[in-house]
Motif scaffolding. Structure first.
Motif, PDB file in Angstrom:
ATOM      1  N   LYS A 191       0.935  -0.903  -0.413  1.00 37.75           N
ATOM      2  CA  LYS A 191       0.448  -0.478  -0.305  1.00 37.75           C
ATOM      3  C   LYS A 191       0.564   1.624   0.071  1.00 37.75           C
ATOM      4  O   LYS A 191       2.199   1.532   0.155  1.00 37.75           O
ATOM      5  N   ASP A 192       0.025   2.277  -0.379  1.00 39.58           N
ATOM      6  CA  ASP A 192       1.335   3.676  -0.467  1.00 39.58           C
ATOM      7  C   ASP A 192       1.098   3.954   1.260  1.00 39.58           C
ATOM      8  O   ASP A 192       0.907   4.196   2.162  1.00 39.58           O
ATOM      9  N   ARG A 193       2.174   4.419   1.441  1.00 37.34           N
ATOM     10  CA  ARG A 193       2.278   5.058   2.582  1.00 37.34           C
ATOM     11  C   ARG A 193       3.511   6.706   2.624  1.00 37.34           C
ATOM     12  O   ARG A 193       4.225   6.791   2.165  1.00 37.34           O
ATOM     13  N   VAL A 194       3.648   7.235   3.316  1.00 39.59           N
ATOM     14  CA  VAL A 194       3.997   8.172   3.879  1.00 39.59           C
ATOM     15  C   VAL A 194       4.651   8.511   5.076  1.00 39.59           C
ATOM     16  O   VAL A 194       3.694   8.656   5.816  1.00 39.59           O
ATOM     17  N   ASP A 195       5.805   8.640   5.434  1.00 37.44           N
ATOM     18  CA  ASP A 195       6.301   8.896   6.649  1.00 37.44           C
ATOM     19  C   ASP A 195       7.215  10.325   7.014  1.00 37.44           C
ATOM     20  O   ASP A 195       7.503  11.026   5.846  1.00 37.44           O
ATOM     21  N   TRP A 196       6.960  10.919   7.792  1.00 40.11           N
ATOM     22  CA  TRP A 196       7.029  11.593   8.303  1.00 40.11           C
ATOM     23  C   TRP A 196       9.350  11.918   9.526  1.00 40.11           C
ATOM     24  O   TRP A 196       8.852  11.067  10.853  1.00 40.11           O
ATOM     25  N   ARG A 197      10.401  12.425   9.129  1.00 38.78           N
ATOM     26  CA  ARG A 197      10.947  11.471  10.066  1.00 38.78           C
ATOM     27  C   ARG A 197      11.932  13.455  10.187  1.00 38.78           C
ATOM     28  O   ARG A 197      11.930  13.951   8.876  1.00 38.78           O
ATOM     29  N   PRO A 198      12.506  13.773  11.249  1.00 38.29           N
ATOM     30  CA  PRO A 198      13.776  15.066  11.258  1.00 38.29           C
ATOM     31  C   PRO A 198      15.246  15.002  10.515  1.00 38.29           C
ATOM     32  O   PRO A 198      14.676  13.473  10.397  1.00 38.29           O
ATOM     33  N   GLU A 199      15.694  15.930  10.772  1.00 42.94           N
ATOM     34  CA  GLU A 199      17.123  15.096  10.238  1.00 42.94           C
ATOM     35  C   GLU A 199      17.894  13.685  10.897  1.00 42.94           C
ATOM     36  O   GLU A 199      18.381  13.396  10.471  1.00 42.94           O
ATOM     37  N   GLN A 200      18.139  14.850  11.808  1.00 41.49           N
ATOM     38  CA  GLN A 200      18.384  13.707  12.832  1.00 41.49           C
ATOM     39  C   GLN A 200      17.310  13.293  14.227  1.00 41.49           C
ATOM     40  O   GLN A 200      16.118  13.606  14.291  1.00 41.49           O
ATOM     41  N   TYR A 201      18.202  11.714  14.995  1.00 46.09           N
ATOM     42  CA  TYR A 201      17.113  11.572  16.048  1.00 46.09           C
ATOM     43  C   TYR A 201      16.133  12.392  16.401  1.00 46.09           C
ATOM     44  O   TYR A 201      16.681  13.398  16.729  1.00 46.09           O
ATOM     45  N   TRP A 202      14.955  12.136  17.252  1.00 46.39           N
ATOM     46  CA  TRP A 202      14.510  13.154  17.870  1.00 46.39           C
ATOM     47  C   TRP A 202      14.744  14.124  19.209  1.00 46.39           C
ATOM     48  O   TRP A 202      15.940  12.764  19.827  1.00 46.39           O
ATOM     49  N   LYS A 203      14.993  14.965  19.761  1.00 50.30           N
ATOM     50  CA  LYS A 203      15.220  15.705  20.608  1.00 50.30           C
ATOM     51  C   LYS A 203      14.330  14.088  22.015  1.00 50.30           C
ATOM     52  O   LYS A 203      12.966  14.369  21.367  1.00 50.30           O
ATOM     53  N   PRO A 204      15.032  13.909  23.165  1.00 49.94           N
ATOM     54  CA  PRO A 204      14.094  13.174  24.210  1.00 49.94           C
ATOM     55  C   PRO A 204      12.747  14.570  24.815  1.00 49.94           C
ATOM     56  O   PRO A 204      12.944  15.477  24.764  1.00 49.94           O
ATOM     57  N   GLY A 205      11.778  14.180  24.970  1.00 48.15           N
ATOM     58  CA  GLY A 205      11.098  15.363  25.582  1.00 48.15           C
ATOM     59  C   GLY A 205       9.999  15.760  24.497  1.00 48.15           C
ATOM     60  O   GLY A 205       8.879  15.998  24.911  1.00 48.15           O
ATOM     61  N   THR A 206      10.454  15.820  23.194  1.00 50.70           N
ATOM     62  CA  THR A 206       8.944  16.996  22.396  1.00 50.70           C
ATOM     63  C   THR A 206       7.665  16.004  22.315  1.00 50.70           C
ATOM     64  O   THR A 206       7.906  15.192  22.039  1.00 50.70           O
ATOM     65  N   LYS A 207       7.076  17.223  21.940  1.00 52.87           N
ATOM     66  CA  LYS A 207       5.635  16.871  22.065  1.00 52.87           C
ATOM     67  C   LYS A 207       5.292  17.094  20.557  1.00 52.87           C
ATOM     68  O   LYS A 207       5.473  18.112  20.063  1.00 52.87           O
ATOM     69  N   VAL A 208       4.824  15.917  20.066  1.00 56.58           N
ATOM     70  CA  VAL A 208       4.452  15.781  18.536  1.00 56.58           C
ATOM     71  C   VAL A 208       2.806  15.884  17.882  1.00 56.58           C
ATOM     72  O   VAL A 208       2.269  15.247  19.141  1.00 56.58           O
ATOM     73  N   THR A 209       2.580  16.206  17.289  1.00 55.21           N
ATOM     74  CA  THR A 209       1.183  15.770  17.046  1.00 55.21           C
ATOM     75  C   THR A 209       0.715  16.342  15.986  1.00 55.21           C
ATOM     76  O   THR A 209       1.669  17.091  14.524  1.00 55.21           O
ATOM     77  N   LEU A 210       0.276  15.101  15.295  1.00 54.54           N
ATOM     78  CA  LEU A 210      -0.082  15.381  13.624  1.00 54.54           C
ATOM     79  C   LEU A 210      -1.260  15.151  13.841  1.00 54.54           C
ATOM     80  O   LEU A 210      -1.810  14.637  13.989  1.00 54.54           O
ATOM     81  N   ASP A 211      -2.112  16.954  12.584  1.00 59.27           N
ATOM     82  CA  ASP A 211      -3.076  16.890  12.565  1.00 59.27           C
ATOM     83  C   ASP A 211      -3.148  17.102  10.533  1.00 59.27           C
ATOM     84  O   ASP A 211      -2.665  17.427  10.089  1.00 59.27           O
ATOM     85  N   ALA A 212      -3.652  15.410  10.499  1.00 57.42           N
ATOM     86  CA  ALA A 212      -4.172  14.977   9.063  1.00 57.42           C
ATOM     87  C   ALA A 212      -5.556  15.487   8.865  1.00 57.42           C
ATOM     88  O   ALA A 212      -6.845  15.445   9.083  1.00 57.42           O
ATOM     89  N   GLN A 213      -5.600  16.867   8.303  1.00 63.70           N
ATOM     90  CA  GLN A 213      -6.740  17.307   7.813  1.00 63.70           C
ATOM     91  C   GLN A 213      -7.182  17.066   6.193  1.00 63.70           C
ATOM     92  O   GLN A 213      -7.245  17.955   5.607  1.00 63.70           O
ATOM     93  N   LEU A 214      -7.859  15.669   6.678  1.00 63.96           N
ATOM     94  CA  LEU A 214      -7.970  15.381   4.316  1.00 63.96           C
ATOM     95  C   LEU A 214      -9.682  15.046   4.608  1.00 63.96           C
ATOM     96  O   LEU A 214      -9.906  15.034   3.243  1.00 63.96           O
ATOM     97  N   ASN A 215     -10.213  15.829   6.079  1.00 62.42           N
ATOM     98  CA  ASN A 215     -11.706  16.033   5.639  1.00 62.42           C
ATOM     99  C   ASN A 215     -11.848  16.573   4.388  1.00 62.42           C
ATOM    100  O   ASN A 215     -12.069  17.412   4.047  1.00 62.42           O
TER     101      ASN A 215
END
Length: 394
Positions: A191-215
Motif C-alpha cells: 500500500k501507499d505509505r508516507v513517513d515524517w522524520r527529522p534530519e537527526q533523531y528526535w530530541k527526548p521530551g519533544t511533544k509532537v502533534t500530527l493533524d491530518a486535515q484530509l476531510n
C-alpha cells in the motif's frame, strides 16, 4: 428600544448553477447595525449572496465561495451537519469569502452571511456522497511515548495518486520547532505509505502533534475520498540507542550517549538468506513470547519455536530475542536464522529496558545488505537530502 421586524422568508432562484438568496436586514434591540424609521421598520437594504455550491448533489472537493452582490461582507459562517465549521477569508474588496478547507463528500452545509450594513442571508447545500472512501492507519498510536527514531507513519487503505495534495494537508507541529520532511514509499504490504522524520533523531521530551486535515480531499485515481480528519499526539521518550556489532558479536545499550550494558549475542549466519540486515532500523514492537516458524520468512522447515522476549525490527522477520538453544555461539559467531539472539537473562534485561521507537544500529561485514526503506522503518538509512527528495512537494 426599536422594535425588530420578523425576518421575511428567503427567496431562492437558480442563476448559472449558483444559489441567489435575499433576506431582509435585521435590527438589534439596541446598538443596531442598520438605521430604523420612527415607526420601527428598518431601512437597511436586502442582502443578496451567491454561493458556488448548491442543491443536494453538489460537487465535493471544492472550496465554498460566497459572493455579495452589493456592499461588503462582514462575516460568513459555514457549518456542516455535524456542527463543524469551515474557516475562510474575505477578499480585499469585501465582496467574496472563500473557505480555506474544501467541502467534504456526503455532507450538508449551512451558509450564513452578514453584510457591513447589518443584512443577513442564508443558504444551504449538500454534497454528493463519496463513491469510494479512503482510510488510513497512523503510527505511533495516540498518546504514546516512543523512542528517538520512530517516524510518524501513515499507511493508506487505497492508492494515493494526488500525493502532493494529500501531503499539503498533513500538518506536523512540535514543542521545540523540530524540522522534518515527509517521504513517500510503497509499504511492505504493497500500500501507499508516507513517513515524517527529522534530519537527526528526535530530541527526548519533544511533544509532537500530527493533524491530518484530509476531510474533503480526493486521493485521485481510484483511491477515493477522505471523509474525516485524523489527529495523533506523541511524546518522545528517553535517549536510547542499541548498537549491534555483527563482527564482534556484541549488543550495547547506550543511554544519553553512555554505555549502560554490553551483552554477547549471535547474529544471522553469513553468506546467504539467513544473514542479518545491517543499517539503522527501529524497534517496531515488543511482542513477548511468540511462535516463530521458518516457513513464514521463506526458510523452509528450518525451525518452529516458541521464542521469548521477542522485539520486532523488520517486517521480513528480523527480531532481537532470547535464543538459549544458540548459547554456544553468543559472543563468538553468527549462527542464527537472521535474528539477533541472546541468552535468556540478557534478552530479558534488554526487553525491559528498550522502548518502541528505539534505534537499533546494526553494523558489520556479516550482513546480507542494508535494510530496505519499507521493511519496517528503514527511513534513517537515507541521507537527509535523499529523504527530502521523497517528498511530493519537492
Amino acid at each position: 428600544m426599536t422594535r425588530t421586524r420578523p425576518r421575511s422568508p428567503f427567496r431562492t432562484t437558480a442563476l448559472g448553477g449558483t444559489a441567489v438568496l435575499a433576506a431582509a436586514a435585521l435590527t438589534a434591540c439596541s446598538g443596531g447595525a442598520g438605521p430604523a424609521k420612527a415607526d420601527g421598520k428598518d431601512t437597511a437594504p436586502d442582502t443578496r449572496i451567491t454561493v458556488n455550491l448548491s442543491g443536494k448533489q453538489a460537487r465535493a472537493g471544492e472550496p465554498v465561495k460566497v459572493t455579495l452582490t452589493e456592499g461588503e461582507l462582514r462575516q460568513v459562517t459555514v457549518t456542516d451537519s455535524k456542527g463543524g465549521t469551515l474557516a475562510g477569508k474575505v477578499s480585499a474588496d469585501g465582496r467574496t469569502w472563500t473557505s480555506t478547507r474544501k467541502a467534504a463528500p456526503g455532507t450538508a452545509y449551512t451558509v450564513v452571511a452578514r453584510s457591513a450594513t447589518g443584512g443577513t442571508a442564508e443558504a444551504g447545500f449538500a454534497t454528493a456522497a463519496a463513491g469510494k472512501v479512503n482510510k488510513l492507519t497512523l503510527a505511533p498510536g495516540k498518546n504514546t511515548t516512543v523512542g528517538i527514531a520512530h517516524p510518524l507513519s501513515i499507511v493508506f487503505d487505497h492508492p494515493v495518486k494526488n500525493k502532493a495534495e494529500v501531503e499539503k494537508h498533513l500538518k506536523v507541529t512540535t514543542s521545540n520547532g523540530t524540522v522534518g520532511s515527509w517521504g513517500w514509499m510503497e509499504d511492505w504490504s504493497g500500500k501507499d505509505r508516507v513517513d515524517w522524520r527529522p534530519e537527526q533523531y528526535w530530541k527526548p521530551g519533544t511533544k509532537v502533534t500530527l493533524d491530518a486535515q484530509l476531510n474533503g480531499v480526493d486521493s485521485g485515481g481510484d483511491g477515493g475520498w477522505f471523509v474525516r480528519d485524523y489527529t495523533t499526539k506523541v511524546t518522545i521518550g528517553r535517549n536510547q540507542v542499541v548498537k549491534v556489532d555483527l563482527d564482534s558479536h556484541r549488543l550495547t545499550l547506550l543511554r544519553d550517549g553512555r554505555e549502560v550494558r554490553d551483552v554477547p549475542m549471535s547474529g544471522g549466519t553469513p553468506g546467504g538468506d539467513k544473514a542479518s540486515w545491517r543499517g539503522r532500523t527501529v524497534l517496531m514492537s515488543k511482542e513477548g513470547t511468540i511462535n516463530m516458524r521458518s516457513e513464514t520468512v521463506g526458510l523452509g522447515d528450518a525451525y518452529d519455536k516458541m521464542v521469548d522476549y521477542s522485539m520486532r525490527l523488520t517486517w521480513s522477520g528480523m527480531y532481537a530475542h532470547a535464543a538459549p538453544w544458540n548459547a554456544r555461539y553468543m559472543g563468538n559467531a553468527n549462527r542464527s536464522s537472521g535474528c539477533i539472539g541472546m541468552d535468556t537473562p540478557d534478552a530479558r534485561w534488554v526487553y525491559e529496558q528498550v522502548q518502541v521507537g528505539d534505534p537499533f544500529e546494526v553494523e558489520g561485514g556479516d550482513a546480507k545488505g542494508t535494510q530496505a526503506l519499507n521493511n519496517g522503518y528503514g527511513d534513517w538509512n537515507l541521507s537527509w537530502a535523499d529523504w527530502q527528495a521523497k517528498s511530493a512537494l519537492r
